[in-house]
Motif scaffolding. Structure first.
Motif, PDB file in Angstrom:
ATOM      1  N   ILE A  33       1.144  -1.116  -0.107  1.00  0.00           N
ATOM      2  CA  ILE A  33      -0.012   0.100   0.182  1.00  0.00           C
ATOM      3  C   ILE A  33       0.890   1.234  -0.125  1.00  0.00           C
ATOM      4  CG2 ILE A  33      -0.091  -0.003   2.565  1.00  0.00           C
ATOM      5  CD1 ILE A  33      -3.167   1.202   2.068  1.00  0.00           C
ATOM      6  N   SER A  34       0.610   2.195  -0.861  1.00  0.00           N
ATOM      7  CA  SER A  34       1.058   3.553  -0.877  1.00  0.00           C
ATOM      8  C   SER A  34       1.076   4.343   0.295  1.00  0.00           C
ATOM      9  CB  SER A  34       1.054   4.277  -2.081  1.00  0.00           C
ATOM     10  OG  SER A  34      -0.312   4.712  -2.375  1.00  0.00           O
ATOM     11  N   GLY A  35       1.734   5.498   0.326  1.00  0.00           N
ATOM     12  CA  GLY A  35       1.706   6.239   1.533  1.00  0.00           C
ATOM     13  C   GLY A  35       0.318   6.764   1.882  1.00  0.00           C
ATOM     14  N   ALA A  36      -0.161   7.344   0.634  1.00  0.00           N
ATOM     15  CA  ALA A  36      -1.439   7.861   0.785  1.00  0.00           C
ATOM     16  C   ALA A  36      -2.927   7.055   0.718  1.00  0.00           C
ATOM     17  CB  ALA A  36      -1.687   9.050  -0.232  1.00  0.00           C
ATOM     18  N   ALA A  37      -2.491   5.790   0.498  1.00  0.00           N
ATOM     19  CA  ALA A  37      -3.218   4.428   0.479  1.00  0.00           C
ATOM     20  C   ALA A  37      -3.976   4.557  -0.916  1.00  0.00           C
ATOM     21  CB  ALA A  37      -4.284   4.467   1.441  1.00  0.00           C
ATOM     22  N   ALA A  38      -3.559   5.100  -1.821  1.00  0.00           N
ATOM     23  CA  ALA A  38      -4.087   5.602  -3.302  1.00  0.00           C
ATOM     24  C   ALA A  38      -3.703   4.123  -4.006  1.00  0.00           C
ATOM     25  CB  ALA A  38      -3.591   6.692  -3.885  1.00  0.00           C
ATOM     26  N   VAL A  39      -2.789   3.491  -3.905  1.00  0.00           N
ATOM     27  CA  VAL A  39      -2.238   2.341  -4.594  1.00  0.00           C
ATOM     28  C   VAL A  39      -2.240   1.210  -3.621  1.00  0.00           C
ATOM     29  CG1 VAL A  39      -0.593   1.265  -6.051  1.00  0.00           C
ATOM     30  CG2 VAL A  39      -1.153   3.902  -6.227  1.00  0.00           C
ATOM     31  N   THR A  40      -2.985   0.161  -3.996  1.00  0.00           N
ATOM     32  CA  THR A  40      -2.729  -1.223  -3.162  1.00  0.00           C
ATOM     33  C   THR A  40      -2.447  -2.245  -4.271  1.00  0.00           C
ATOM     34  OG1 THR A  40      -5.081  -1.365  -3.114  1.00  0.00           O
ATOM     35  CG2 THR A  40      -4.043  -0.484  -1.191  1.00  0.00           C
ATOM     36  N   LEU A  41      -1.732  -3.231  -4.001  1.00  0.00           N
ATOM     37  CA  LEU A  41      -1.411  -4.332  -4.804  1.00  0.00           C
ATOM     38  C   LEU A  41      -1.410  -5.535  -4.094  1.00  0.00           C
ATOM     39  CD1 LEU A  41       1.464  -2.840  -6.995  1.00  0.00           C
ATOM     40  CD2 LEU A  41      -1.031  -3.242  -7.729  1.00  0.00           C
ATOM     41  N   TYR A  42      -1.859  -6.637  -4.954  1.00  0.00           N
ATOM     42  CA  TYR A  42      -1.817  -7.863  -4.098  1.00  0.00           C
ATOM     43  C   TYR A  42      -0.981  -9.047  -4.876  1.00  0.00           C
ATOM     44  CZ  TYR A  42      -5.109  -5.621  -0.914  1.00  0.00           C
ATOM     45  OH  TYR A  42      -5.549  -5.077  -0.111  1.00  0.00           O
ATOM     46  N   GLY A  43      -0.412 -10.110  -4.089  1.00  0.00           N
ATOM     47  CA  GLY A  43       0.176 -11.067  -4.956  1.00  0.00           C
ATOM     48  C   GLY A  43      -1.107 -11.967  -5.514  1.00  0.00           C
ATOM     49  N   ASP A  44      -0.733 -12.573  -6.577  1.00  0.00           N
ATOM     50  CA  ASP A  44      -1.640 -13.392  -7.283  1.00  0.00           C
ATOM     51  C   ASP A  44      -2.173 -14.226  -6.278  1.00  0.00           C
ATOM     52  OD1 ASP A  44      -0.151 -13.347 -10.630  1.00  0.00           O
ATOM     53  OD2 ASP A  44      -1.433 -11.869  -9.437  1.00  0.00           O
ATOM     54  N   SER A  45      -1.772 -15.099  -5.358  1.00  0.00           N
ATOM     55  CA  SER A  45      -2.164 -16.365  -4.534  1.00  0.00           C
ATOM     56  C   SER A  45      -2.674 -15.693  -3.343  1.00  0.00           C
ATOM     57  CB  SER A  45      -0.861 -17.088  -3.942  1.00  0.00           C
ATOM     58  OG  SER A  45      -0.123 -16.158  -3.218  1.00  0.00           O
ATOM     59  N   VAL A  46      -3.082 -14.238  -3.220  1.00  0.00           N
ATOM     60  CA  VAL A  46      -3.917 -14.031  -2.125  1.00  0.00           C
ATOM     61  C   VAL A  46      -4.907 -13.089  -2.654  1.00  0.00           C
ATOM     62  CG1 VAL A  46      -1.908 -14.073  -0.480  1.00  0.00           C
ATOM     63  CG2 VAL A  46      -2.331 -12.049  -1.327  1.00  0.00           C
ATOM     64  N   LYS A  47      -5.013 -12.420  -4.145  1.00  0.00           N
ATOM     65  CA  LYS A  47      -5.858 -11.768  -4.328  1.00  0.00           C
ATOM     66  C   LYS A  47      -7.417 -12.150  -4.151  1.00  0.00           C
ATOM     67  CE  LYS A  47      -4.160  -9.960  -7.858  1.00  0.00           C
ATOM     68  NZ  LYS A  47      -3.555  -9.471  -9.111  1.00  0.00           N
ATOM     69  N   GLY A  48      -8.100 -11.252  -3.451  1.00  0.00           N
ATOM     70  CA  GLY A  48      -9.460 -11.642  -3.213  1.00  0.00           C
ATOM     71  C   GLY A  48      -9.815 -12.284  -1.943  1.00  0.00           C
ATOM     72  N   ARG A  49      -8.560 -12.370  -1.255  1.00  0.00           N
ATOM     73  CA  ARG A  49      -8.730 -13.116  -0.112  1.00  0.00           C
ATOM     74  C   ARG A  49      -8.162 -12.336   1.024  1.00  0.00           C
ATOM     75  NH1 ARG A  49      -6.136 -17.616   1.326  1.00  0.00           N
ATOM     76  NH2 ARG A  49      -4.384 -17.215  -0.390  1.00  0.00           N
ATOM     77  N   PHE A  50      -6.866 -11.339   0.769  1.00  0.00           N
ATOM     78  CA  PHE A  50      -6.245 -10.827   1.773  1.00  0.00           C
ATOM     79  C   PHE A  50      -6.627  -9.224   1.416  1.00  0.00           C
ATOM     80  CE2 PHE A  50      -2.693 -13.764   2.706  1.00  0.00           C
ATOM     81  CZ  PHE A  50      -3.658 -14.620   3.215  1.00  0.00           C
ATOM     82  N   THR A  51      -6.458  -8.407   2.378  1.00  0.00           N
ATOM     83  CA  THR A  51      -6.957  -6.898   2.338  1.00  0.00           C
ATOM     84  C   THR A  51      -5.817  -6.167   3.138  1.00  0.00           C
ATOM     85  OG1 THR A  51      -9.279  -7.081   1.943  1.00  0.00           O
ATOM     86  CG2 THR A  51      -8.349  -4.841   2.591  1.00  0.00           C
ATOM     87  N   ILE A  52      -5.037  -5.399   2.694  1.00  0.00           N
ATOM     88  CA  ILE A  52      -3.968  -4.598   3.223  1.00  0.00           C
ATOM     89  C   ILE A  52      -4.608  -3.298   3.388  1.00  0.00           C
ATOM     90  CG2 ILE A  52      -2.810  -3.890   1.168  1.00  0.00           C
ATOM     91  CD1 ILE A  52      -0.267  -3.757   3.175  1.00  0.00           C
ATOM     92  N   SER A  53      -4.457  -2.527   4.736  1.00  0.00           N
ATOM     93  CA  SER A  53      -5.028  -1.310   4.910  1.00  0.00           C
ATOM     94  C   SER A  53      -3.949  -0.492   5.917  1.00  0.00           C
ATOM     95  CB  SER A  53      -6.228  -1.240   5.696  1.00  0.00           C
ATOM     96  OG  SER A  53      -6.182  -2.127   7.078  1.00  0.00           O
ATOM     97  N   ARG A  54      -4.008   0.745   6.058  1.00  0.00           N
ATOM     98  CA  ARG A  54      -3.077   1.448   6.925  1.00  0.00           C
ATOM     99  C   ARG A  54      -3.869   2.542   7.764  1.00  0.00           C
ATOM    100  NH1 ARG A  54       1.362   3.552   3.292  1.00  0.00           N
ATOM    101  NH2 ARG A  54       2.198   4.459   5.211  1.00  0.00           N
ATOM    102  N   ASP A  55      -3.585   2.710   9.213  1.00  0.00           N
ATOM    103  CA  ASP A  55      -4.130   3.571   9.840  1.00  0.00           C
ATOM    104  C   ASP A  55      -2.893   4.614  10.362  1.00  0.00           C
ATOM    105  OD1 ASP A  55      -5.072   5.127  12.114  1.00  0.00           O
ATOM    106  OD2 ASP A  55      -6.267   3.629  12.722  1.00  0.00           O
ATOM    107  N   ASN A  56      -2.953   5.683   9.534  1.00  0.00           N
ATOM    108  CA  ASN A  56      -1.681   6.535   9.448  1.00  0.00           C
ATOM    109  C   ASN A  56      -1.795   7.290  11.160  1.00  0.00           C
ATOM    110  OD1 ASN A  56      -0.791   6.015   7.228  1.00  0.00           O
ATOM    111  ND2 ASN A  56      -2.056   7.794   6.270  1.00  0.00           N
ATOM    112  N   ALA A  57      -3.011   7.362  11.630  1.00  0.00           N
ATOM    113  CA  ALA A  57      -3.145   8.239  13.034  1.00  0.00           C
ATOM    114  C   ALA A  57      -2.298   7.260  14.016  1.00  0.00           C
ATOM    115  CB  ALA A  57      -4.445   8.445  13.348  1.00  0.00           C
ATOM    116  N   LYS A  58      -2.679   5.768  13.600  1.00  0.00           N
ATOM    117  CA  LYS A  58      -1.729   5.041  14.606  1.00  0.00           C
ATOM    118  C   LYS A  58      -0.742   4.582  14.331  1.00  0.00           C
ATOM    119  CE  LYS A  58      -6.374   3.215  16.224  1.00  0.00           C
ATOM    120  NZ  LYS A  58      -6.983   2.077  16.656  1.00  0.00           N
ATOM    121  N   ASN A  59      -0.048   4.984  13.110  1.00  0.00           N
ATOM    122  CA  ASN A  59       1.070   4.572  12.508  1.00  0.00           C
ATOM    123  C   ASN A  59       1.122   2.967  12.459  1.00  0.00           C
ATOM    124  OD1 ASN A  59       2.946   6.434  11.443  1.00  0.00           O
ATOM    125  ND2 ASN A  59       4.577   5.580  12.969  1.00  0.00           N
ATOM    126  N   MET A  60       0.228   2.219  11.776  1.00  0.00           N
ATOM    127  CA  MET A  60      -0.017   0.776  11.803  1.00  0.00           C
ATOM    128  C   MET A  60      -0.523   0.646  10.470  1.00  0.00           C
ATOM    129  SD  MET A  60      -1.478  -0.140  15.545  1.00  0.00           S
ATOM    130  CE  MET A  60      -1.211  -1.841  15.056  1.00  0.00           C
TER     131      MET A  60
END
Length: 123
Positions: free
Chosen positions: A49-76
């Motif tokens: 995931i990019s710094g502004a969360a504008a871009v997310t990419l996934y590996g083919d083996s997990v696409k549709g099953r995994f989701t990446i997200s970021r909470d910039n306020a919590k730095n996580m």
């Protein structure tokens, strides 16, 4: 510094969330990603995931099953894993890299790594 948490033993079909807590600089200054690595194998890109969360990419083996997200306020950064399979078993690593406006799918695109957290899905 990156510290992962949330790994464990789950059954096939279950869901699990991993978290990556960053200390030091704000994660908005970095692209963030999750990789995984089984013994004797190369590190595999899971999602990024990019710094502004504008871009997310996934590996083919997990696409549709995994989701990446970021909470910039919590730095996580979190990785939500659904419909887990035995092949999702390896050690998962959180990574940070530069520049923040893109996502790299290769380990070389990241300069900071966590210590890893184990996910086990028995067959």
């Amino acid at each position: 510094q990156l510290v992962e948490s949330g790994g464990g033993l789950v059954q096939a079909g279950d869901s699990l969330s991993l978290s990556c807590a960053a200390s030091g600089r704000a994660i908005t200054d970095y692209r963030m990603a999750w990789f995984r690595q089984a013994p004797g194998e190369d590190r595999e890109f899971v999602g990024g995931i990019s710094g502004a969360a504008a871009v997310t990419l996934y590996g083919d083996s997990v696409k549709g099953r995994f989701t990446i997200s970021r909470d910039n306020a919590k730095n996580m950064v979190d990785l939500r894993m659904n419909s887990l399979k035995p092949e999702d078993t390896p050690v998962y690593y959180c990574a940070a890299g530069y520049p923040p406006w893109t996502v790299s799918t290769t380990a070389g695109g990241y300069s900071n790594w966590g210590q890893g957290t184990q996910v086990t899905v028995p067959s």
